[in-house]
Design a protein around this motif. Structure first.
Motif, mmCIF file in Angstrom:
data_model
loop_
_atom_site.group_PDB
_atom_site.id
_atom_site.type_symbol
_atom_site.label_atom_id
_atom_site.label_comp_id
_atom_site.label_asym_id
_atom_site.label_seq_id
_atom_site.Cartn_x
_atom_site.Cartn_y
_atom_site.Cartn_z
ATOM 1 N N CYS B 3 0.587 29.200 -57.938
ATOM 2 C CA CYS B 3 1.049 29.424 -56.565
ATOM 3 C C CYS B 3 -0.152 29.653 -55.653
ATOM 4 N N LYS B 4 -0.091 29.047 -54.479
ATOM 5 C CA LYS B 4 -1.141 29.303 -53.479
ATOM 6 C C LYS B 4 -0.514 29.286 -52.096
ATOM 7 N N THR B 5 -1.079 30.085 -51.206
ATOM 8 C CA THR B 5 -0.548 30.142 -49.844
ATOM 9 C C THR B 5 -1.660 29.893 -48.835
ATOM 10 N N LEU B 6 -1.344 29.092 -47.846
ATOM 11 C CA LEU B 6 -2.280 28.825 -46.750
ATOM 12 C C LEU B 6 -1.607 29.236 -45.441
ATOM 13 N N LEU B 7 -2.331 29.998 -44.633
ATOM 14 C CA LEU B 7 -1.805 30.385 -43.320
ATOM 15 C C LEU B 7 -2.564 29.618 -42.247
ATOM 16 N N VAL B 8 -1.823 28.989 -41.350
ATOM 17 C CA VAL B 8 -2.487 28.264 -40.259
ATOM 18 C C VAL B 8 -1.888 28.674 -38.914
ATOM 19 N N LYS B 9 -2.692 28.543 -37.877
ATOM 20 C CA LYS B 9 -2.227 28.828 -36.515
ATOM 21 C C LYS B 9 -1.560 27.578 -35.952
ATOM 22 N N ASN B 10 -0.759 27.752 -34.902
ATOM 23 C CA ASN B 10 -0.082 26.607 -34.298
ATOM 24 C C ASN B 10 -1.016 25.861 -33.348
ATOM 25 N N GLN B 11 -2.125 25.372 -33.907
ATOM 26 C CA GLN B 11 -3.086 24.565 -33.150
ATOM 27 C C GLN B 11 -3.402 23.323 -33.962
ATOM 28 N N GLU B 28 -8.552 21.804 -58.056
ATOM 29 C CA GLU B 28 -8.213 22.976 -58.853
ATOM 30 C C GLU B 28 -7.002 22.729 -59.752
ATOM 31 N N TRP B 29 -6.009 22.033 -59.219
ATOM 32 C CA TRP B 29 -4.781 21.780 -59.985
ATOM 33 C C TRP B 29 -4.820 20.432 -60.686
ATOM 34 N N GLU B 30 -5.957 19.765 -60.591
ATOM 35 C CA GLU B 30 -6.166 18.462 -61.247
ATOM 36 C C GLU B 30 -5.075 17.453 -60.873
ATOM 37 N N LEU B 31 -4.821 17.341 -59.587
ATOM 38 C CA LEU B 31 -3.817 16.395 -59.094
ATOM 39 C C LEU B 31 -4.478 15.028 -58.914
ATOM 40 N N SER B 32 -3.687 13.958 -59.099
ATOM 41 C CA SER B 32 -4.236 12.612 -58.966
ATOM 42 C C SER B 32 -4.600 12.322 -57.501
ATOM 43 N N VAL B 33 -5.484 11.348 -57.319
ATOM 44 C CA VAL B 33 -5.908 10.977 -55.963
ATOM 45 C C VAL B 33 -4.711 10.487 -55.118
ATOM 46 N N PHE B 67 2.324 26.603 -51.742
ATOM 47 C CA PHE B 67 2.253 25.509 -52.725
ATOM 48 C C PHE B 67 2.572 26.085 -54.093
ATOM 49 N N LYS B 68 3.446 25.406 -54.816
ATOM 50 C CA LYS B 68 3.759 25.826 -56.190
ATOM 51 C C LYS B 68 3.729 24.603 -57.086
ATOM 52 N N ASN B 69 3.253 24.807 -58.283
ATOM 53 C CA ASN B 69 3.117 23.700 -59.222
ATOM 54 C C ASN B 69 3.561 24.179 -60.596
ATOM 55 N N ASP B 70 4.653 23.602 -61.118
ATOM 56 C CA ASP B 70 5.093 24.026 -62.454
ATOM 57 C C ASP B 70 5.015 22.866 -63.452
ATOM 58 N N LEU B 71 3.934 22.145 -63.400
ATOM 59 C CA LEU B 71 3.619 21.020 -64.299
ATOM 60 C C LEU B 71 4.365 19.734 -63.986
#
Lengths: 109, 138
Positions: B3-11, B28-33, B67-71
């Motif tokens: 699990c990961k969280t990103l906070l962004v402003k409304n800009q 980090e999560w070894e996701l494909s391109v 973001f959540k990734n359970d395989l």
């Protein structure tokens, strides 16, 4: 995003590199509109180095295509990366643009 | 589950930070391109909609992206305190139309629906929750 424009008497070759997204689609549109205003009748957009596009970028492509059709000009694309081609297929853009595999073929038309 | 969280402003310029974040997440999560490409696209489309149309004041707002990734599945949840808006109800553009008849714009949510396997919306405690799910084929 980086855009290079190469003009000859027969055509204008535009090479776009990097990402066309919400943050820079306006800039890309301005460049393309400048070329249209100069009266270009054949524009080839080389997408060899275009590695990302979102709906904001697709919007500009469609605007250019509409304007070129209205002025009876030719607008074609070439060398789309597989990821970009997929987005074109999903959004139905593959059937509204003339897409060539290579720059040479696009220039010949 | 990762699990990961990103906070962004409304800009809109926050998008540059999001792009860098997704590249790191992909490594980090070894996701494909191609998957990272898809994530970039759906996150940009969803975030752009929230930033451009989600708020009826001039104040600064924070948008949470989880973001959540359970395989075998990847989940992205957008949480914002903007006006209630359910993008799943938006009508799809007709992609079979000719160039002359094609509408300019309106593709963003359609792309999200096409790329992701599930798109859900909830309104809870005056917040919008947009939950996107992608099945990951190993």
């Amino acid at each position: 995003m980086n855009v290079e424009v190469f003009k000859t008497e027969e055509y204008v070759l535009v090479s776009v590199e990097g990402r066309v997204d919400t943050t820079n689609a306006g800039e890309f549109e301005k460049t393309m509109m400048g070329i249209l205003e100069e009266g270009a009748l054949r524009i080839v957009l080389d997408c060899t180095a275009l590695n990302y596009i979102s709906s904001s970028g697709l919007r500009v492509f469609l605007v250019v295509q509409k304007k070129m059709m209205a002025s009876k000009g030719h607008f074609s694309l070439c060398s789309l990366q597989p990821g970009i081609k997929e987005i074109f297929d999903i959004s139905g853009f593959s059937s509204i643009f003339t897409i060539f595999p290579h720059k040479e073929a696009a220039i010949k038309g | 589950m990762n699990c990961k969280t990103l906070l962004v402003k409304n800009q809109m310029l926050e998008l540059n930070r999001v792009v860098a974040y997704l590249d790191e997440l992909g490594e980090e999560w070894e996701l494909s391109v191609p998957l990272v490409f898809s994530l970039n696209l759906v996150v940009e489309e969803a975030l752009t909609n929230i930033i451009l149309y989600g708020f009826d004041d001039q104040l600064e707002h924070t948008i949470e992206i989880d973001f959540k990734n359970d395989l075998d599945q990847l989940y992205i949840t957008f949480i914002d305190d903007g006006i209630a808006y359910d993008p799943t109800l938006k009508e799809d553009p007709d992609i079979s139309l000719s160039t002359e008849d094609r509408q300019i714009g309106g593709l963003g949510i359609f792309l999200i629906k096409k790329i992701m396997d599930k798109v859900e919306y909830k309104r809870k405690e005056n917040k919008n929750f947009l939950i996107l799910t992608k099945n990951i084929i190993v």
